[in-house]
Write a protein that holds these residues in place. Sequence first.
Motif, short mmCIF file in Angstrom:
data_model
loop_
_atom_site.label_atom_id
_atom_site.label_comp_id
_atom_site.label_asym_id
_atom_site.label_seq_id
_atom_site.Cartn_x
_atom_site.Cartn_y
_atom_site.Cartn_z
N MET A 128 0.93 -1.21 -0.20
CA MET A 128 0.17 -0.14 -0.34
C MET A 128 1.07 1.49 0.09
O MET A 128 0.57 1.92 0.19
CB MET A 128 -0.62 -0.22 1.31
CG MET A 128 -1.63 -1.09 1.58
SD MET A 128 -2.37 -1.79 0.11
CE MET A 128 -4.12 -0.70 0.54
N GLY B 45 1.16 1.62 -8.61
CA GLY B 45 1.10 2.31 -7.38
C GLY B 45 -0.67 1.81 -6.80
O GLY B 45 -1.71 1.50 -8.26
N VAL B 46 -1.09 2.10 -5.61
CA VAL B 46 -1.97 1.94 -5.16
C VAL B 46 -2.89 3.21 -5.48
O VAL B 46 -2.59 3.83 -5.79
CB VAL B 46 -1.95 1.81 -3.63
CG1 VAL B 46 -1.56 2.82 -2.97
CG2 VAL B 46 -3.20 0.87 -2.93
N VAL B 47 -4.00 2.59 -5.39
CA VAL B 47 -5.39 3.32 -6.36
C VAL B 47 -6.41 3.45 -5.27
O VAL B 47 -7.11 2.92 -4.78
CB VAL B 47 -5.97 3.11 -7.35
CG1 VAL B 47 -6.76 4.17 -7.88
CG2 VAL B 47 -4.86 2.51 -9.12
N TYR B 48 -6.86 4.79 -4.24
CA TYR B 48 -7.60 4.53 -3.65
C TYR B 48 -8.60 5.45 -4.19
O TYR B 48 -8.41 7.26 -4.21
CB TYR B 48 -7.40 6.06 -2.45
CG TYR B 48 -6.80 4.80 -1.25
CD1 TYR B 48 -6.25 3.19 -1.41
CD2 TYR B 48 -5.28 5.67 -1.25
CE1 TYR B 48 -6.44 3.04 0.16
CE2 TYR B 48 -4.47 4.85 -0.25
CZ TYR B 48 -4.12 3.24 -0.07
OH TYR B 48 -3.61 2.44 0.78
N LYS B 49 -9.99 4.79 -4.26
CA LYS B 49 -11.12 5.92 -5.60
C LYS B 49 -11.65 6.72 -4.08
O LYS B 49 -12.58 7.52 -4.49
CB LYS B 49 -12.01 5.29 -5.66
CG LYS B 49 -11.07 4.22 -7.26
CD LYS B 49 -12.45 3.46 -8.19
CE LYS B 49 -11.26 2.94 -9.38
NZ LYS B 49 -11.46 1.52 -8.67
N PHE B 50 -11.90 5.75 -2.75
CA PHE B 50 -12.76 6.15 -1.62
C PHE B 50 -12.02 6.87 -0.63
O PHE B 50 -12.23 6.23 0.78
CB PHE B 50 -13.90 4.75 -1.62
CG PHE B 50 -14.70 4.94 -2.54
CD1 PHE B 50 -15.28 5.90 -2.96
CD2 PHE B 50 -14.01 4.19 -3.13
CE1 PHE B 50 -16.54 5.23 -3.95
CE2 PHE B 50 -15.23 3.62 -4.73
CZ PHE B 50 -16.32 4.56 -4.41
N ALA B 51 -10.71 7.28 -0.32
CA ALA B 51 -10.29 7.93 0.57
C ALA B 51 -10.91 9.86 0.99
O ALA B 51 -11.27 9.98 -0.08
CB ALA B 51 -8.91 8.58 0.39
#
Lengths: 97, 465
Positions: free
Chosen positions: A67, A91-97
Motif C-alpha cells: 500500500m 501503485g495503489v489506487v484509492y478511490k474512496f479515501a
Amino acid sequence: MNREERRPERLNRFALSEIIPAPKDFIFFDADKCTGCSGCVVICPMDLWKLREGRARLAEDYREKCMECGSCYIACESGAIDFTYPPGGSGVVYKFA
Amino acid sequence: MESYDLIVVGAGPGGSVAAMTAAEQGLKTLVLERANYPGEKNASGFALSSKGERDFPFLKEVEFPSMRVGRRTQAHFLSPPPEMEERFSMVTTTSRRISYPEGRDYFVKTMYRPELDRYLAERAVQKGAELKLKTLVTGMVWEAGKVCGVRAEGGEEYRAPVVIGADGVMSMTARMAGLREKFGRDEVVSLCTVDYAVPKERADAVIHENCFQTYFAPGFGGLYLIVMADGVHVGGPGVTNSLISRAVRKRVNPAREVLEMINCPPIQRQLTALDARPREWQAHMLPWMDQFNRRIYTGGFMLVGDAAGVPEPLWAEGVWQAMYSGRLAAQVAQEALQEGDTSATSLERYCDRLEQSPVGQEFIAGVQLRQLFEMLGDPVIFDEACDLLVDLSNNMLWNCQEPKAVSINRLFPILFENLPLLMGMLRVYAPILLETGGENLRKRLEMIKGVAAMVSQMTGGEVEA
Ligand SMILES: Cc1cc2nc3c(=O)[nH]c(=O)nc-3n(C[C@H](O)[C@H](O)[C@H](O)COP(=O)(O)OP(=O)(O)OC[C@H]3O[C@@H](n4cnc5c(N)ncnc54)[C@H](O)[C@@H]3O)c2cc1C
Ligand code: SF4
Ligand code: SF4
C-alpha cells in the motif's frame, strides 16, 4: 479465548484494495544490515514481511500488494529498508479515501 | 530544461493551495504529482474542520457530492473485551462560545479526498499554475548551496529559484534537501481505514448530522467512524497503539487492531443499520508530533503540510494545516523573489510565521494533551474514567433504582474516591492553563471565591467574599 479466535477477520484486505503493479522495485532490503528486530513484521498492514532465520524477508509479490504506506521503512532503525515510491502512475489506487 | 518561478512537489491540499496562491500573485508555477489524479494516493477518513471555511472563504461555495455537515459529534466508551459493549457515550453540539460563526455552526464537513484534492488542484490550474501528473520527483538540483530545481524519474529537469516540498509524510524532498533522513518512530502513526458504501437515505436517517464518531475501549487505541453523504470510513487506531514506536514495542499490528475492533457489537450495529458494504481497504501514515518542527526550510526550499509535520497534536487533523502552511510558504516565496534573496536566512521567516500562526499555536498544548490519550491507553485508568462518568451521570440524573436524595449524596464520596484520577487530569491541564491563561485563571479564582460566599450564605454560614 484470545481476541483473534473470538472475532474472526471478516474483511479481506487484499480483495478490497486496487493496485497497478509497479514496473520496478521501490522497496530495497539489505539483509546484511537487518538485526531481526521484527519491527517491519509487526507494523506492515498487509503482512508482507516475515522473519526467517533471524532475518526479515519481503514477500516476492509485494509490488502487487504493498500500500506504499512506508511504515516498514520508518519502523526499521538499522537502515536495512530503503523506500522510494513506485514510478508515477503506478501503485495503489484509492478511490474512496 | 524548463524554468519557473516556483516548483511545488505534490498536489495534495498543501501543494495545491501553495500553487494557487503563487499563481494568483503572478508567479510562473509548476506542480508535479506522482499519481494519476490528485487525491489518488491519499488515504484518510476525511473531515474538514470549520477552520477551513474561516480561512479559505472560497470553500463556502463548494458542494461536493460526498459532503455531509457534522453539527454533532459522539464519543463511545466501551467495556473491555470480550464484551465490548457501550458503557458511556456522549453526543455534543458545537459550543456557542467558539470565536467565529462557522465554528459555532458546525464541527466538520465530511467528504472524500479525491473530490477535495481534485477541486483544489483544478483551482490552482485555473489561477494559472501548470500541473504535471504521473511524475515522480526523484532528485534535487542545487546551485551555490541552494535548491534551484528538481529532477523527475525520467531525468527531466525543472528549474526554479524556490521549491516547495508538499509531498506528504514520506517526503523524499525533505530527505533530498538534507532536512532529515525520515521521520522517527516516535513522530508518525501507521493507520488503516475501511471504506463502506452506504445508501444515502440510510445515512440521512441513521446518522443525519452526527457524522464524526469515536470509539474507545480499554487496551485499544480507539477508532473513528466518519460518515460521508453516501459512505462510511472506519479507521484507526489512535496514537497509543499506532505511533510506530509504541506499536512495535506493544507488538500491535495496526491493521489487525482495526479489523478486530470493527467487529465490536456497537460498530457492527451502526454498520448494519446503515446497510454498509465494504468497498476499499486503505493504509497510510500520518505525522503526529508533539513539538513544532523547525527543520522545514533551507536555501531555496520550504516544506509544507505533512512533509513539515504540522498536523495538530491531539486529533492529528492535517488538511487545514497543510492548506495554511501551503499558502504561507507561497507568500514567503513571493516576498523572497521580489527581494531577490531566497537563501535559508531569508526563508526562515516562513518558519517563524508558521510557528506564530494558529497552526504553530496548537503545539503549545500538544505535549500535555497527548498525555490524555496516554492515560486512556492504560486499561486500568480507562476503566476508572468510565466508572467515574457512569457514576456521576447515574447518581446525578439517571437513577430510578433508589431515592434521589440517597444517590445525590454520593456525589462527594465519588469525587473524593476519584481524586487520584482527577489530579492526573489536572496535571495535564494545569500547565496549559498556567502557560496560556494565567490572567484568566486569576479571574476565575476570584469568581470561585464569590460562589463560595453565595453557597455559604445559602447554607446559613457567614463568609466574607
Ligand atoms: C487515516 C487518516 C485519517 C485522516 N483524517 C483526517 C481528517 O479527518 N481531517 C484532516 O484534516 N486530516 C486528516 N488526516 C490527515 C491528512 O490526510 C493529511 O494531513 C493531509 O493529507 C496532508 O496534506 P499534504 O498536502 O501535506 O500531503 P498529502 O495529502 O499526503 O499529499 C502529498 C502529495 O504528494 C504526492 N507525492 C509524494 N511524493 C511525491 C514525489 N516524490 N513526486 C511527486 N509527487 C509526490 C502524493 O502522491 C500526494 O498526492 C488523516 C490522515 C490519515 C492517514
Ligand atoms: S510500505 Fe507498508 S504495505 Fe508496503 S511493505 Fe512496507 S509496511 Fe507493508
Ligand atoms: S525492522 Fe529492519 S532490522 Fe528489524 S527485522 Fe525489519 S528489516 Fe530487519
